[in-house]
Structure formats: C-alpha cells, structure tokens
Design a protein around this motif. Structure first.
Motif, short mmCIF file in Angstrom:
data_model
loop_
_atom_site.label_atom_id
_atom_site.label_comp_id
_atom_site.label_asym_id
_atom_site.label_seq_id
_atom_site.Cartn_x
_atom_site.Cartn_y
_atom_site.Cartn_z
N PHE A 23 -3.15 -4.50 3.98
CA PHE A 23 -2.36 -5.52 4.65
C PHE A 23 -1.15 -4.95 5.39
N GLU A 24 -0.95 -3.64 5.30
CA GLU A 24 0.26 -3.06 5.88
C GLU A 24 0.24 -3.02 7.40
N ASN A 25 -0.95 -3.19 8.01
CA ASN A 25 -1.01 -3.16 9.47
C ASN A 25 -0.40 -4.39 10.11
N GLN A 26 0.01 -5.36 9.29
CA GLN A 26 0.69 -6.53 9.85
C GLN A 26 2.10 -6.18 10.31
N PHE A 27 2.66 -5.08 9.84
CA PHE A 27 4.01 -4.69 10.21
C PHE A 27 3.96 -3.87 11.51
N LYS A 28 4.45 -4.44 12.59
CA LYS A 28 4.40 -3.78 13.89
C LYS A 28 5.42 -2.64 13.97
N LYS A 29 5.06 -1.60 14.75
CA LYS A 29 5.98 -0.50 14.99
C LYS A 29 7.08 -0.97 15.92
N ALA A 30 8.31 -0.56 15.63
CA ALA A 30 9.45 -0.96 16.46
C ALA A 30 9.47 -0.17 17.76
N GLU A 32 15.25 2.64 14.46
CA GLU A 32 14.29 2.79 13.36
C GLU A 32 14.50 4.12 12.64
N ALA A 33 14.76 5.19 13.41
CA ALA A 33 14.97 6.51 12.80
C ALA A 33 16.25 6.52 11.96
N TYR A 34 17.30 5.85 12.46
CA TYR A 34 18.55 5.78 11.70
C TYR A 34 18.33 5.02 10.39
N LEU A 35 17.66 3.87 10.48
CA LEU A 35 17.40 3.08 9.28
C LEU A 35 16.56 3.86 8.28
N GLU A 36 15.61 4.62 8.79
CA GLU A 36 14.76 5.44 7.93
C GLU A 36 15.61 6.43 7.14
N SER A 47 7.19 5.41 -4.38
CA SER A 47 7.84 5.72 -3.11
C SER A 47 8.02 4.45 -2.29
N ILE A 48 8.92 4.53 -1.31
CA ILE A 48 9.25 3.38 -0.48
C ILE A 48 8.63 3.55 0.91
N HIS A 49 8.05 2.47 1.42
CA HIS A 49 7.49 2.44 2.77
C HIS A 49 8.32 1.43 3.56
N PHE A 50 9.07 1.95 4.54
CA PHE A 50 10.04 1.13 5.26
C PHE A 50 9.48 0.62 6.58
N HIS A 51 9.84 -0.64 6.92
CA HIS A 51 9.41 -1.25 8.17
C HIS A 51 10.61 -1.96 8.81
N TYR A 52 10.80 -1.73 10.10
CA TYR A 52 11.85 -2.40 10.87
C TYR A 52 11.19 -3.34 11.86
N LEU A 53 11.46 -4.65 11.72
CA LEU A 53 10.86 -5.65 12.59
C LEU A 53 11.91 -6.20 13.54
N GLU A 54 11.60 -6.16 14.83
CA GLU A 54 12.58 -6.52 15.86
C GLU A 54 12.55 -8.01 16.18
N GLY A 73 3.45 -2.61 -3.17
CA GLY A 73 3.21 -1.25 -2.77
C GLY A 73 4.43 -0.49 -2.31
N GLY A 74 5.63 -0.96 -2.66
CA GLY A 74 6.84 -0.27 -2.25
C GLY A 74 7.22 -0.52 -0.81
N ASN A 75 6.66 -1.55 -0.19
CA ASN A 75 7.00 -1.88 1.19
C ASN A 75 8.27 -2.71 1.24
N ILE A 76 9.25 -2.27 2.04
CA ILE A 76 10.44 -3.08 2.27
C ILE A 76 10.60 -3.29 3.78
N VAL A 77 11.11 -4.45 4.15
CA VAL A 77 11.22 -4.84 5.55
C VAL A 77 12.66 -5.26 5.86
N ILE A 78 13.18 -4.75 6.97
CA ILE A 78 14.50 -5.17 7.47
C ILE A 78 14.29 -5.75 8.86
#
Length: 272
Positions: free
Chosen positions: A64-71, A77-81, A98-105, A116-121
């Motif tokens: 289900f992780e492909n629902q998170f679009k790349k910024a 995104e690099a700074y937040l990472e 481990s943490i899997h980070f996603h930035y949604l614009e 699964g350790g996914n966090i979204v900002i």
C-alpha cells in the motif's frame, strides 16, 4: 340438544403485555451484548497485534506504500529526511525497526504514523511550524507511535470490529481497508500521552532541551481555533487536543528534569 355460537368476549385470551416493547427490549439487550463482545475482541486483538514481529508488519504495509506520491520539492524533502533520520537515532528504536518517511505536498494540516514504520508530513502543517524544534516534536511524536507499535494495535482493533460488523450486517469490503490502513489510524488517549513522553525524550537527546515542544502544541491549538475540525484539519481527528494534554507537556519536562528552554534551530532559508 340446541347448539349456540356465542360471541367471544372482548380482550379474551389477550395478554396485557406490550409485545412491541418486549421486542425492543430484546433488541436492545442483543445490541448491548454484541457491543460488549466486539469491545472485548477489539481489546484482545490490540494486545495480540503488539506481539506481531515488526518485519511482518512491514510486509503487510508494503503493497500500500505506493499511495504516497513523491514530492516535487526535492530540496524540502531532503531536509525533512535529514531531520527524520536525526530524530530516528535519538528515538532509540528497537533492533530491526526503521522509519519510512513521506512528504506530501498538500495544503492539509496533518502528520501521521501508519503501519510498517511509515510516517507522513503534509506541506500544510510544515508551513505552520516556526522552527525546526517544533517540526522535530511532530516527527518525534509520530516516530514514538511506531516505536510503541500503536499503528498495528489500532489496526488489530479496527479489523476485528469491521469483521464483526460485516458478519452481523453483511458486507464484502476488505477489512484491511476498513481498518484505516490506506488512510489514518486513530490512537486513543493513553497512546497519545505515551507518544508525547517518548517524543520529549527524543527531543531532549537530540537538542539538549525540549524548547519548541510546547509552542508546537500552541500552534496546533491556533489552527484548531481557526479552522475547527474539518477535512483540511484531519490532524485533530487522530490527535485530539485539550488543555490537559498541552499542560502535560510542561509537566513531563519538569518531572524528568529536561530543560524547557534552549537554543532554537531555525529552518533553512528555502523554508522561510
């Protein structure tokens, strides 16, 4: 012999009880019993879900992780990472987690942790943060949910409840989707307090103080007063705010001896 067919007296063989009322009482009793059973099963599922190895949780969330679009804003995104990785180290996650980070614009005031350790900002929330310390508190809080296995516990309860409701009333929807796997998972009050405490500990380890944590909640309160609880501010449906919780931030810091004041780390220029 003469036979007669006498008129049946009124109310003959008629119960004085109200059968409709009896039926309603029976339905209410059945509903109460079902509710209790579902709640017990939900609590048991939450407890059992905590025992699921994290690697299995990762496998469950991977499709289900492909629902998170790349910024498109790769600099932000690099700074937040970088901030996420710093807080991740300070959070002292268990081995194998481990943490899997996603930035949604999107202009949504929200951040959340899911399976699964996914966090979204979201961009909308980031733009309301005044400095890195406030942002770090948000990130540390979401990482704390992952560390304490809150998403898998919440999903376990939600799946059990959705399956029970489907069995009782019919339905063919995927219980994983109903549980909020593809959207948000709701955490209870005790989970939020546990995450707040762990986040403050990580903040102190990273920065040497917890300055920014309290002001972050102050900013969230401003957002809540400005917009109320609506689709744009979905943060408050999963992270409810109240005066006691905000005051608890300061109380925890004082009790643990973590400095409430300290040097603030400003955002890089491209975020000003």
């Amino acid at each position: 012999m003469k036979f007669e067919n006498p008129q049946i007296p009124e109310n003959f063989n008629v119960s004085k009880r109200n059968h409709l009322l009896d039926f309603l009482v029976l339905c209410a009793g059945a509903a109460a019993l079902i509710t209790v059973v579902v709640l017990i099963l939900g609590l048991m599922a939450g407890w059992l879900a905590h025992k699921i190895p994290f690697e299995h949780e990762r496998l469950l969330s991977a499709p289900f992780e492909n629902q998170f679009k790349k910024a498109s804003d790769t600099e932000t995104e690099a700074y937040l990472e970088r901030v996420v990785r710093s807080i991740e180290v300070c959070s002292e996650l268990p081995e194998g987690m481990s943490i899997h980070f996603h930035y949604l614009e999107d202009d949504v005031f929200n951040a959340f942790a899911t399976l699964g350790g996914n966090i979204v900002i979201y961009k909308g929330l980031l733009e309301r943060m005044e400095n890195e310390n406030e942002l770090a508190m948000v990130i540390a809080h979401e990482i704390a949910h992952v560390k304490n296995r809150h998403p898998i516990q919440a999903m376990g309860r939600a799946v059990v409840v959705s399956v029970a409701i489907s069995a009782l009333f019919g339905g063919t929807n995927n219980p994983l989707e109903q549980s909020g796997l593809l959207t948000l998972l709701s955490f209870n009050r005790s989970m939020e307090i546990e995450a707040d405490t762990a986040a403050l500990k990580a903040m102190h380890k990273c920065y040497g103080h917890i300055n920014g944590a309290e002001s972050m909640f102050d900013e969230l309160e401003k957002i809540q007063k400005e917009y109320g609880v609506n689709s744009k501010v979905s943060l408050f449906s999963t992270h409810p705010l109240n005066d006691n919780r905000v005051a608890n931030i300061r109380k925890i810091g004082i009790e643990q001896g973590w400095p409430l004041q300290g040097e603030i780390t400003e955002f890089p220029k491209h975020l000003d």
